[in-house]
Each structure stands twice: as structure tokens, then as C-alpha cells.
Design an enzyme around this catalytic site. Structure first.
Site, PDB file in Angstrom:
ATOM      1  CE  LYS A  19       1.706   1.791   7.176  1.00  0.00           C
ATOM      2  NZ  LYS A  19       3.106   1.745   6.726  1.00  0.00           N
ATOM      3  NE  ARG A  94       0.356   0.253   0.554  1.00  0.00           N
ATOM      4  CZ  ARG A  94       0.574  -0.324   1.727  1.00  0.00           C
ATOM      5  NH1 ARG A  94      -0.418  -0.495   2.576  1.00  0.00           N
ATOM      6  NH2 ARG A  94       1.771  -0.720   2.037  1.00  0.00           N
ATOM      7  NE  ARG A 131       8.433  -6.143   9.054  1.00  0.00           N
ATOM      8  CZ  ARG A 131       7.496  -5.320   8.577  1.00  0.00           C
ATOM      9  NH1 ARG A 131       6.737  -4.644   9.416  1.00  0.00           N
ATOM     10  NH2 ARG A 131       7.326  -5.160   7.295  1.00  0.00           N
ATOM     11  NE  ARG A 137       5.822  -7.871   5.591  1.00  0.00           N
ATOM     12  CZ  ARG A 137       5.184  -6.716   5.723  1.00  0.00           C
ATOM     13  NH1 ARG A 137       4.661  -6.380   6.873  1.00  0.00           N
ATOM     14  NH2 ARG A 137       5.064  -5.906   4.698  1.00  0.00           N
ATOM     15  NE  ARG A 148       7.009  -3.393   1.580  1.00  0.00           N
ATOM     16  CZ  ARG A 148       7.585  -3.841   2.703  1.00  0.00           C
ATOM     17  NH1 ARG A 148       8.663  -4.585   2.639  1.00  0.00           N
ATOM     18  NH2 ARG A 148       7.087  -3.540   3.869  1.00  0.00           N
TER      19      ARG A 148
HETATM   20  P1  ADP Z   1       4.045  -1.916   4.529  1.00  0.00           P
HETATM   21  O1  ADP Z   1       3.355  -0.709   5.021  1.00  0.00           O
HETATM   22  O2  ADP Z   1       5.203  -2.305   5.367  1.00  0.00           O
HETATM   23  O3  ADP Z   1       4.391  -1.864   3.053  1.00  0.00           O
HETATM   24  P2  ADP Z   1       1.581  -3.573   4.512  1.00  0.00           P
HETATM   25  O4  ADP Z   1       1.431  -4.753   5.414  1.00  0.00           O
HETATM   26  O5  ADP Z   1       0.683  -2.425   4.715  1.00  0.00           O
HETATM   27  O6  ADP Z   1       3.122  -3.202   4.666  1.00  0.00           O
HETATM   28  O7  ADP Z   1       1.431  -4.034   2.976  1.00  0.00           O
HETATM   29  C1  ADP Z   1       2.173  -5.104   2.440  1.00  0.00           C
HETATM   30  C2  ADP Z   1       1.834  -5.241   0.966  1.00  0.00           C
HETATM   31  O8  ADP Z   1       0.459  -5.597   0.793  1.00  0.00           O
HETATM   32  C3  ADP Z   1       2.018  -3.979   0.103  1.00  0.00           C
HETATM   33  O9  ADP Z   1       3.363  -3.810  -0.331  1.00  0.00           O
HETATM   34  C4  ADP Z   1       1.060  -4.274  -1.060  1.00  0.00           C
HETATM   35  O10 ADP Z   1       1.606  -5.185  -1.978  1.00  0.00           O
HETATM   36  C5  ADP Z   1      -0.101  -4.972  -0.348  1.00  0.00           C
HETATM   37  N1  ADP Z   1      -1.130  -3.987   0.081  1.00  0.00           N
HETATM   38  C6  ADP Z   1      -1.464  -3.676   1.366  1.00  0.00           C
HETATM   39  N2  ADP Z   1      -2.415  -2.741   1.401  1.00  0.00           N
HETATM   40  C7  ADP Z   1      -2.696  -2.424   0.110  1.00  0.00           C
HETATM   41  C8  ADP Z   1      -3.567  -1.504  -0.509  1.00  0.00           C
HETATM   42  N3  ADP Z   1      -4.367  -0.684   0.193  1.00  0.00           N
HETATM   43  N4  ADP Z   1      -3.585  -1.451  -1.865  1.00  0.00           N
HETATM   44  C9  ADP Z   1      -2.805  -2.248  -2.597  1.00  0.00           C
HETATM   45  N5  ADP Z   1      -1.939  -3.133  -2.083  1.00  0.00           N
HETATM   46  C10 ADP Z   1      -1.880  -3.234  -0.734  1.00  0.00           C
END
Ligand code: ADP
Length: 199
Positions: A19, A94, A131, A137, A148
Site C-alpha cells: 500500500k 481501518r 522488509r 520495523r 496483524r
Molecule cells: P500495515 O498495513 O503494514 O499493518 P501500517 O503502517 O498501516 O502498516 O500500520 C502499522 C500499525 O500502526 C498498525 O498495526 C496499527 O497498530 C497502527 N495503525 C495504523 N493505522 C491505524 C488505524 N487507522 N487505526 C488503528 N491503528 C492504526
């Protein structure tokens, strides 16, 4: 002719679907900012801000940050001048509650299109483990990655049906080269958005 020069987009898909990479391409194409809640959280963790301290432990376990906190951060970001003509959200909304919060923020204008980037679970887990070696990370360990994926399936996947019913979903196969996927997204979005620009 009324001027409807806003482009409000979202990219959604399982962790590891690519994404972030595609978000930057799309945002550039539509000249809107790419807004990633994950990036905002990670920048705050890195900068050891109050927000960063609040969310660090949650993110490291792969759980979601509470909606109230996340909604507030997005509302602040969308209020900035560069988002006035549109944006590409990556990683937000989300949850079903976050969709309601975003709808309220946008005061009925809502999203124009949602790109669903589909990817095979085994492939995305392999990508994320790779990654992890490159970027380190903290939420990219195998156990957290699997968690996740489950959080996505339980809390985020239900949004797909919701956006599909609104007629704004563009489903794209996320497997292939970055350029191939970008091309699929561009033509999917073109089709949907050009059909809308009428009034
Ligand atoms: P990925 O899609 O690889 O899980 P992101 O960078 O989008 O990675 O998100 C990393 C983390 O940040 C998520 O696992 C969550 O803990 C937090 N996070 C990101 N966006 C949200 C959201 N909209 N609501 C709640 N937690 C979020």
C-alpha cells in the site's frame, strides 16, 4: 459547470500488500498528499513525542491504536491546507467505527474511490519478513505479522463490503511488479472517477 476539484481516495489491503509504495504513486498522479496513519505513528515513536509514547507498545504487538486517538490525529491532518483539495488515505479508516468518524469529518462529502489491493497471505508474510531484515520495523516479526493479518481479517476486511455497496470500490491484484500494479490501479481509478465527473 460546477467545480468539483476534490479527489478523496483511500487505499486498503492486508499488511504487506504494498500500500505505501502505491499510495505515493497515486498521490503524485492526482496531486494530493498521501496520508498514512502508520507513518504518522512511526514518526511520533521515532521523535519520542507524547503520542509516540502512547502508541509504541500497542503498535509493537500488532494491535490497533484506539479509534478515539486515531480519529483525532486524522481530523487534525485533514484540516491542514494541503488536504483541502483532496488526499489519499493509507491505513485509515481501518475499522467500521473509523469509517463513521471519517464520514463525519468529511460532512457528507465522503470518499470518491477506494482501491483494494489484494494479496495472497503467504506472499505478504514473506514480503514483510524480508522488509524486517532491511528496515527493522519493530512490528515485522513473524508472530506480530501473523497477528496483524488476523486483525486485518477481523476488523478491516468487513469495510470492503461496505465500500463495495457504496459503489466506490476498485479491486486490484497486488501481485506483480510495482509498475504493473501501479498501472492496474491507474486504469481502475480512471474508469471509476471519470464516470463520476459529470455535474
Ligand atoms: P500495515 O498495513 O503494514 O499493518 P501500517 O503502517 O498501516 O502498516 O500500520 C502499522 C500499525 O500502526 C498498525 O498495526 C496499527 O497498530 C497502527 N495503525 C495504523 N493505522 C491505524 C488505524 N487507522 N487505526 C488503528 N491503528 C492504526
Amino acid at each position: 459547470m460546477t467545480q468539483t476539484a476534490t479527489t478523496r481516495l483511500l487505499i486498503i489491503g492486508p499488511p504487506g500488500a504494498g500500500k505505501g509504495t502505491q499510495a505515493h504513486r497515486i498521490a503524485e498522479g492526482y496531486a494530493v498528499p498521501a496520508i498514512s496513519t502508520g507513518d504518522i505513528f512511526r514518526a511520533n515513536i521515532k521523535g519520542a513525542t507524547e503520542l509516540g509514547k502512547k502508541v509504541q507498545a500497542i503498535i509493537e504487538t500488532g494491535e490497533l491504536v484506539p479509534d478515539s486517538l486515531t480519529n483525532e490525529i486524522v481530523a487534525d491532518r485533514l484540516a491542514q491546507a494541503d488536504a483541502a483539495t483532496g488526499f489519499l488515505l493509507d491505513g485509515y479508516p481501518r475499522t467500521v467505527d473509523q469509517v463513521a468518524a471519517l464520514d463525519a469529518m468529511l460532512e457528507g462529502e465522503s470518499l470518491d474511490a477506494v482501491v483494494l489491493l489484494e494479496a495472497d497471505t503467504d506472499e505478504v508474510v514473506a514480503r514483510l519478513l524480508n522488509r524486517a531484515q532491511l528496515e527493522g520495523r519493530a512490528d515485522d516479526t513473524e508472530e506480530v505479522i501473523r497477528h496483524r493479518q488476523n486483525v486485518y481479517a477481523e476488523q478491516t476486511a468487513p469495510l470492503i463490503d461496505l465500500f463495495s455497496k457504496r459503489g466506490i470500490l476498485v479491486t486490484v491484484d497486488g501481485m506483480g511488479s510495482v509498475d504493473e500494479v501501479a498501472e492496474r490501479i491507474a486504469s481502475g481509478l480512471n474508469g471509476l472517477l471519470s464516470a463520476k465527473v459529470v455535474s
